[in-house]
Design an enzyme around this catalytic site. Structure first.
Site, mmCIF file in Angstrom:
data_model
loop_
_atom_site.group_PDB
_atom_site.id
_atom_site.type_symbol
_atom_site.label_atom_id
_atom_site.label_comp_id
_atom_site.label_asym_id
_atom_site.label_seq_id
_atom_site.Cartn_x
_atom_site.Cartn_y
_atom_site.Cartn_z
ATOM 1 N N MET A 30 -8.333 4.856 -2.331
ATOM 2 C CA MET A 30 -7.251 5.174 -2.024
ATOM 3 C C MET A 30 -6.075 5.082 -2.628
ATOM 4 O O MET A 30 -5.690 4.512 -3.374
ATOM 5 C CB MET A 30 -7.163 3.743 -1.374
ATOM 6 C CG MET A 30 -5.697 3.614 -0.677
ATOM 7 S SD MET A 30 -5.647 2.229 0.197
ATOM 8 C CE MET A 30 -5.091 0.250 -0.672
ATOM 9 N N PRO A 31 -5.889 6.527 -3.524
ATOM 10 C CA PRO A 31 -4.813 6.144 -4.193
ATOM 11 C C PRO A 31 -3.314 5.908 -3.620
ATOM 12 O O PRO A 31 -3.030 6.291 -2.652
ATOM 13 C CB PRO A 31 -4.269 7.731 -4.675
ATOM 14 C CG PRO A 31 -5.977 8.633 -3.982
ATOM 15 C CD PRO A 31 -6.287 7.474 -3.057
ATOM 16 N N VAL A 32 -2.934 5.009 -4.576
ATOM 17 C CA VAL A 32 -0.882 5.039 -3.802
ATOM 18 C C VAL A 32 -0.593 5.040 -4.929
ATOM 19 O O VAL A 32 -0.331 5.965 -6.310
ATOM 20 C CB VAL A 32 -1.042 3.714 -4.361
ATOM 21 C CG1 VAL A 32 0.196 3.004 -3.945
ATOM 22 C CG2 VAL A 32 -2.139 2.609 -3.167
#
Length: 64
Positions: free
Chosen positions: A1-3
């Site tokens: 889950m890239p932020v």
């Protein structure tokens, strides 16, 4: 889950922010191989008076 966190001066339109989120998400998905749906983009808008660069407030350096 890239932020992805984007800090920028306030004043962009909702259309500009929408395009920014779309493009950042698509390109991050392409590069990392993850799904667009797993990417979060946080836009933090900052007033120029609350940001300093080169020893000066940006509101002084970049008046409107």
């Amino acid at each position: 889950m890239p932020v992805i966190k984007v800090e920028m001066f306030e004043g962009r339109t909702i259309e500009q922010k929408r395009e920014l989120v779309e493009v950042l998400s698509k390109e991050t998905a392409r590069i990392t191989g993850c799904s667009v749906e797993s990417i979060y983009v946080v836009i933090d808008e900052v007033k120029k008076e609350n940001w300093g660069a080169g020893g000066k407030l940006c509101s002084d350096k970049y008046p409107d």
